[in-house]
Write a protein that holds these residues in place. Structure first.
Motif, short mmCIF file in Angstrom:
data_model
loop_
_atom_site.label_atom_id
_atom_site.label_comp_id
_atom_site.label_asym_id
_atom_site.label_seq_id
_atom_site.Cartn_x
_atom_site.Cartn_y
_atom_site.Cartn_z
N VAL A 333 -51.61 -8.07 22.67
CA VAL A 333 -52.44 -7.19 21.66
C VAL A 333 -53.42 -8.31 20.75
O VAL A 333 -54.68 -7.99 20.48
N VAL A 334 -52.63 -9.18 20.18
CA VAL A 334 -53.25 -10.08 19.25
C VAL A 334 -53.89 -11.36 19.90
O VAL A 334 -54.53 -12.07 19.06
N HIS A 335 -53.82 -11.25 21.25
CA HIS A 335 -54.33 -12.43 21.86
C HIS A 335 -53.76 -13.84 21.58
O HIS A 335 -54.44 -14.67 21.16
N GLY A 336 -52.37 -14.06 21.34
CA GLY A 336 -51.73 -15.22 20.95
C GLY A 336 -50.86 -15.60 22.08
O GLY A 336 -50.78 -15.03 23.22
N SER A 337 -50.03 -16.77 21.83
CA SER A 337 -49.16 -17.23 22.77
C SER A 337 -47.83 -16.70 22.69
O SER A 337 -47.22 -16.52 21.85
N PRO A 338 -47.28 -16.08 23.63
CA PRO A 338 -46.24 -15.78 23.59
C PRO A 338 -45.09 -16.39 23.29
O PRO A 338 -43.87 -15.94 22.62
N ALA A 339 -45.19 -17.86 23.72
CA ALA A 339 -44.02 -18.74 23.06
C ALA A 339 -43.92 -18.86 21.73
O ALA A 339 -43.04 -18.88 20.88
N GLN A 340 -45.34 -18.78 21.27
CA GLN A 340 -45.43 -18.90 19.63
C GLN A 340 -44.89 -17.82 19.00
O GLN A 340 -44.16 -18.03 17.97
N LEU A 341 -45.08 -16.73 19.51
CA LEU A 341 -44.63 -15.52 19.02
C LEU A 341 -43.07 -15.43 18.97
O LEU A 341 -42.40 -14.82 18.12
N ALA A 342 -42.51 -15.77 20.21
CA ALA A 342 -41.08 -15.77 20.37
C ALA A 342 -40.59 -16.64 19.45
O ALA A 342 -39.25 -16.21 18.76
N GLY A 343 -41.06 -17.85 19.09
CA GLY A 343 -40.43 -18.62 18.21
C GLY A 343 -40.59 -18.04 16.81
O GLY A 343 -39.70 -18.32 15.89
N LEU A 344 -41.50 -17.26 16.56
CA LEU A 344 -41.58 -16.64 15.21
C LEU A 344 -40.91 -15.50 14.88
O LEU A 344 -40.02 -15.35 13.82
N LEU A 345 -40.59 -14.85 16.08
CA LEU A 345 -39.54 -13.62 16.04
C LEU A 345 -37.99 -14.04 16.19
O LEU A 345 -37.13 -13.06 15.90
N ALA A 346 -37.84 -15.03 16.82
CA ALA A 346 -36.38 -15.56 17.33
C ALA A 346 -36.36 -16.95 17.27
O ALA A 346 -35.60 -17.70 17.89
N GLY A 347 -36.57 -17.68 15.99
CA GLY A 347 -36.84 -19.33 16.05
C GLY A 347 -35.49 -19.64 15.14
O GLY A 347 -34.67 -19.01 14.87
N ALA A 348 -35.80 -21.02 14.75
CA ALA A 348 -34.64 -21.44 14.03
C ALA A 348 -34.68 -21.16 12.57
O ALA A 348 -35.82 -20.56 11.95
N ALA A 349 -33.52 -21.36 11.87
CA ALA A 349 -33.63 -20.52 10.60
C ALA A 349 -34.36 -21.73 9.72
O ALA A 349 -34.34 -22.80 9.72
#
Length: 380
Positions: A333-349
């Motif tokens: 939808v936002v034409h972004g990187s799935p890996a980058q968004l996954a890190g944003l939603l479930a990354g390190a503290a």
């Protein structure tokens, strides 16, 4: 009531509510201590020939000396066997191992066991076991020393014994066993200071221990460091006798107290809140708690979980979809990187508060971008 009393009254009730549990615990400890003191043994070492307390044996020791029998107290089996020709009086035979009792029986001129149990009795003679005394106060046996004691008022804890292979004769309904080198007394109270003046007790003690005054030396063996006992020591051996009963009493009180505090008298009754708490205040309160505890990991997890749930709903995914699946759908939808968004939603503290603020901002921008993309796609 004065104004000062009115202002202090609300403070008294909360203090009492917080302190009443401690008051209850102190009361339980005091009651437990009193119970332990009540159940513990009497002062002084029981049947000690040097103790003048009512549970000691000083009166009998002095009486034996009066009739010409020297008394030597010891707490060592080796020492007890170092007096040839002496009668060995074992006040606590159950505290000694089978091997120790057999050694005493083999080497003693006369072995006197006081209220032995089944194991201790069988250690010196097979079949020598405690049972029920028939309550006879007359000797009713051929031993002259027992008959000379006359009528004997035995204590209430007296046991009757079967002679087994010992060859002993049973006197007083089994309350006393007598053989050439062995004697068994069915009661330890017979040696105590406070029972020595009971009918026939003193005479019977002297005749049994000294083999009708034929022996002039008595070795009085008390439990000591070399008592091997029937097996390994128990932790209760570190406490006074009866302490385990006080422990179980306290455990029962604690269980009853827990049941009393946890009782349910019926179903939960819903009640309206006395005040209305705005959701923003709840959020701010949680935020302050997280900040005070330095729980950036929990705060980040709460933010990411809430964003992932809302994005899943907006993107038409099932509730509870994993962050990776939501990231792939949002990237389209936002034409972004799935890996980058996954890190944003479930990354390190986040490592500090500034990183936590940046994470919150990026999550907010992502939600806005997904929402904007959907609305554009819907209207086109």
């Amino acid at each position: 009531m004065s104004a000062d009393e009115v202002r202090s009254a609300p403070l008294v009730r909360p203090w009492w509510r917080g302190a009443r549990l401690w008051v209850l615990l102190v009361a339980v400890l005091i009651a437990g201590g009193a119970a332990a003191a009540t159940l513990a043994d009497e002062p002084g070492r029981p049947l000690d020939p040097a103790s003048a307390h009512k549970n000691g044996g000083k009166a009998l020791a002095r009486l034996l000396e009066h009739y010409g029998a020297g008394v030597t107290a010891t707490r060592s089996v080796d020492s007890a066997l170092g007096h040839p020709g002496a009668a060995v009086l074992v006040t606590a035979p159950n505290d000694y191992s089978t091997a120790q009792l057999r050694r005493l029986a083999a080497a003693s001129t006369r072995l006197v066991l006081v209220r032995p149990g089944t194991r201790a009795g069988n250690a010196v003679a097979a079949g020598l076991e405690p049972g029920v005394v028939d309550g006879s106060d007359i000797a009713q046996c051929s031993d002259r020393g027992a008959a000379a004691a006359g009528s004997v008022d035995f204590p209430g804890d007296t046991l009757g014994y079967t002679p087994g292979s010992s060859g002993a004769v049973a006197c007083f309904g089994g309350g006393v066993l007598l053989a050439a080198r062995l004697a068994v007394l069915g009661s330890s109270d017979m040696l105590r200071n406070d029972h020595l003046d009971d009918d026939g007790i003193a005479a019977l003690d002297i005749n049994v221990i000294t083999d009708s005054r034929r022996l002039t030396q008595v070795t009085w063996l008390l439990p000591g460091a070399d008592t091997a006992g029937p097996g390994p020591a128990s932790v209760w051996d570190l406490f006074p006798s009866g302490a385990y009963r006080a422990f179980w009493w306290l455990a029962a009180v604690a269980a009853l107290t827990a049941l009393w505090r946890a009782r349910r008298l019926g179903g939960v009754v819903p009640e309206p809140l006395p005040v209305v708490v705005r959701s923003a205040e709840v959020v701010e309160g949680h935020g302050r708690l997280y900040a005070r505890a330095g729980a950036r990991d929990r705060a980040a997890a709460a933010l990411r979980s809430a964003t992932t749930t809302r994005l899943a709903v907006r993107l038409g995914l099932p509730r509870g979809a994993p962050a990776e699946q939501v990231a792939v759908a949002a990237a389209a939808v936002v034409h972004g990187s799935p890996a980058q968004l996954a890190g944003l939603l479930a990354g390190a503290a986040p490592v500090d508060d500034a990183a936590l603020v940046r994470l919150a901002t990026e999550l907010d921008h992502l939600e806005s971008a997904v929402g904007g993309g959907l609305s554009e796609g819907t209207t086109s």
